[in-house]
Design a protein around this motif. Structure first.
Motif, mmCIF file in Angstrom:
data_model
loop_
_atom_site.group_PDB
_atom_site.id
_atom_site.type_symbol
_atom_site.label_atom_id
_atom_site.label_comp_id
_atom_site.label_asym_id
_atom_site.label_seq_id
_atom_site.Cartn_x
_atom_site.Cartn_y
_atom_site.Cartn_z
ATOM 1 N N UNK A 160 -18.416 83.658 18.053
ATOM 2 C CA UNK A 160 -19.333 84.800 17.939
ATOM 3 C C UNK A 160 -20.700 84.477 18.536
ATOM 4 N N UNK A 161 -20.936 84.974 19.729
ATOM 5 C CA UNK A 161 -22.193 84.655 20.423
ATOM 6 C C UNK A 161 -23.388 85.334 19.770
ATOM 7 N N UNK A 162 -23.215 86.593 19.393
ATOM 8 C CA UNK A 162 -24.360 87.361 18.916
ATOM 9 C C UNK A 162 -23.864 88.575 18.153
ATOM 10 N N UNK A 163 -24.725 89.100 17.297
ATOM 11 C CA UNK A 163 -24.415 90.316 16.549
ATOM 12 C C UNK A 163 -25.696 91.078 16.292
ATOM 13 N N UNK A 164 -25.566 92.371 16.044
ATOM 14 C CA UNK A 164 -26.725 93.197 15.755
ATOM 15 C C UNK A 164 -26.316 94.447 15.008
ATOM 16 N N UNK A 165 -27.310 95.118 14.433
ATOM 17 C CA UNK A 165 -27.062 96.337 13.673
ATOM 18 C C UNK A 165 -27.860 97.483 14.265
ATOM 19 N N UNK A 166 -27.285 98.692 14.225
ATOM 20 C CA UNK A 166 -27.966 99.881 14.701
ATOM 21 C C UNK A 166 -27.623 101.070 13.828
ATOM 22 N N UNK A 167 -28.317 102.181 14.059
ATOM 23 C CA UNK A 167 -28.144 103.387 13.244
ATOM 24 C C UNK A 167 -27.943 104.582 14.156
ATOM 25 N N UNK A 168 -26.861 105.321 13.919
ATOM 26 C CA UNK A 168 -26.584 106.537 14.679
ATOM 27 C C UNK A 168 -27.179 107.711 13.919
ATOM 28 N N UNK A 173 -24.691 107.057 10.404
ATOM 29 C CA UNK A 173 -23.852 105.871 10.219
ATOM 30 C C UNK A 173 -24.550 104.618 10.722
ATOM 31 N N UNK A 174 -24.367 103.526 9.985
ATOM 32 C CA UNK A 174 -24.776 102.211 10.455
ATOM 33 C C UNK A 174 -23.582 101.558 11.155
#
Length: 446
Positions: A160-168, A173-174
């Protein structure tokens, strides 16, 4: 006789009334108007308000409503603050003891900064992503209310190189996005994408619209940045100098679940200079080979940020002798496209005797601007202070009027303080008073 009867009945009625009160559940909402209850709750700390969800159903409905959440957020933004210490709240997760991370049979890595908050700012006003890279495990947190929600682990068999969170915002929805490289492939240049819509029973899945472009590589010592409805990554330096590779900043739209690229600011070309092994800051550059086999280097401190709702990027000038200043902040004020308009938004020019904290650290990431004083005679753009977090696990406020730094926070923990380590990640995140609630969140006792 009638009078005697009434006198005997009156205490009996009083006794019945008191007994009825004991048997009847009386709530505070029965005595106070809804408007007054709302005004009282709006003035309380978010952790207290979150606990009051359990007082009664009417309070739970009130506190959980989107309208109350917006009112609470607006009131917090308008609250007077005597100093920036009251305005800015930063957090760092307590890291676990050093441990090995087994990638596959015969391959193990040291797992550092585990767990840690991913990203320097909360998503949608209050949600932080806490990650354990070695386990593919993620938790959503609202630090101001104490709410947390563990997510299903993402185990793809890759790195797992990278991860992130966002919001629509369109659907409320997250989404958590993880990019990983598959170790069963001949080349680590090919990345896979996994998406988790929080609350979706399907769990981790491939994006709905598109996969990653071929030969995509990212700088995995920097977290993605969420802005304008998209997550953004800086591509590996080698990809920026080769015509046969993807160009620009990689973006992923949470609405369409598709990838695209954002044009780079104009300074990127200027900052790619011939590789110099005798350069005093050679340990702080990223090197690459161009299509015609020339070695070039780029400053290590170039990093993405979100500022005032816009995508931003910090330009590292620490190794430049021909430019006045240490850093520049550029912002993308127009929307994406071939004509994306980057503009210089801010300069960080420390006095000669100042700035050791910024000169020696690996990365410096702008967190947010601070509002200027109400009675200031100078323009807002000239006076704005800026909050900066570093990979030395501290944060500072830069004042452009005095060209000085003021220490804001230091994370005292067992983090590695080696700034020459290429895996030196940002481990400090901003959070704010917020009532944002994600369905399924649990709340601690404190």
């Amino acid at each position: 006789m009638e009078a005697n009867k009434r006198s005997r009945d009156e205490p009996t009625a009083a006794v019945i009334t008191e007994e009825a009160k004991k048997k009847t559940k009386i709530t505070p909402a029965a005595f106070l108007p809804d408007e007054l209850i709302s005004e009282v709750l709006l003035r309380l700390p978010s952790k207290s308000v979150a606990r009051f969800r359990s007082v009664c159903r009417s309070w739970n409905r009130l506190v959980s409503s989107a309208a109350f959440d917006r009112l609470y957020h607006d009131r917090q933004q308008q609250a007077p603050c005597s100093t920036y210490h009251h305005l800015i709240k930063l957090a760092a997760a307590r890291s676990a003891p050093p441990h090995l991370w087994k990638l596959c049979d015969g391959v193990s890595l040291h797992c550092d900064h585990c767990p840690r908050f991913i990203g320097a700012k909360p998503c949608h006003r209050g949600i932080l992503l806490l990650g354990r890279k070695c386990a593919g495990a993620y938790t959503l947190c609202n630090l101001s209310t104490g709410g947390f929600l563990g997510l299903p682990p993402c185990r793809t068999g890759g790195y797992p190189c990278t991860a992130g969170i966002g919001y629509n915002s369109a659907t409320g929805e997250y989404k958590v996005v993880q990019l990983d490289s598959r170790m069963d492939r001949p080349s680590w240049e090919s990345l896979d994408c996994q998406v988790l819509t929080v609350g979706d029973s399907r769990g981790w899945r491939c994006p709905a619209s598109s996969s990653l472009p071929n030969n995509t590589r990212i700088e995995d010592d920097m977290d993605p940045v969420f802005a304008n409805g998209c997550l953004h990554w800086i591509l590996d330096t080698e990809l920026l100098v080769r015509d046969d590779k993807p160009q620009g900043i990689l973006s992923f739209s949470l609405a369409t679940e598709s990838f695209a690229t954002v044009p780079l600011p104009p300074f990127f070309t200027e900052d790619l200079v011939p590789y110099d092994t005798h350069h005093p800051f050679i340990g702080r550059v990223r090197s690459a080979k161009t299509t015609d086999n020339r070695m070039v280097m780029q400053p290590i401190g170039t990093a993405l940020a979100e500022l005032d709702g816009c995508l931003g990027i910090i330009r590292d000038l620490r190794r430049r002798r021909d430019v006045d200043g240490m850093f520049e902040v550029w912002k993308l004020k127009e929307h994406y496209g071939s004509g994306a308009a980057w503009s210089l938004d801010y300069r960080i020019q420390l006095a000669a005797s100042m700035g050791r904290e910024l000169r020696e650290t690996w990365l410096v990431v702008p967190i947010c601007y601070l509002p200027s004083a109400a009675n200031s005679s100078s323009s807002e753009e000239e006076e704005r202070k800026i909050v900066l977090a570093t990979t030395a696990h501290d944060a500072h406020v830069y004042d452009p009027q005095t060209r000085t730094l003021a220490s804001l926070a230091v994370a005292h923990d067992n983090y590695s303080r080696s700034d020459d380590d290429h895996d030196n990640l940002l481990c400090m995140a901003l959070y704010q008073e917020s009532l944002v609630h994600v369905p399924g969140m649990e709340y601690g006792a404190n």
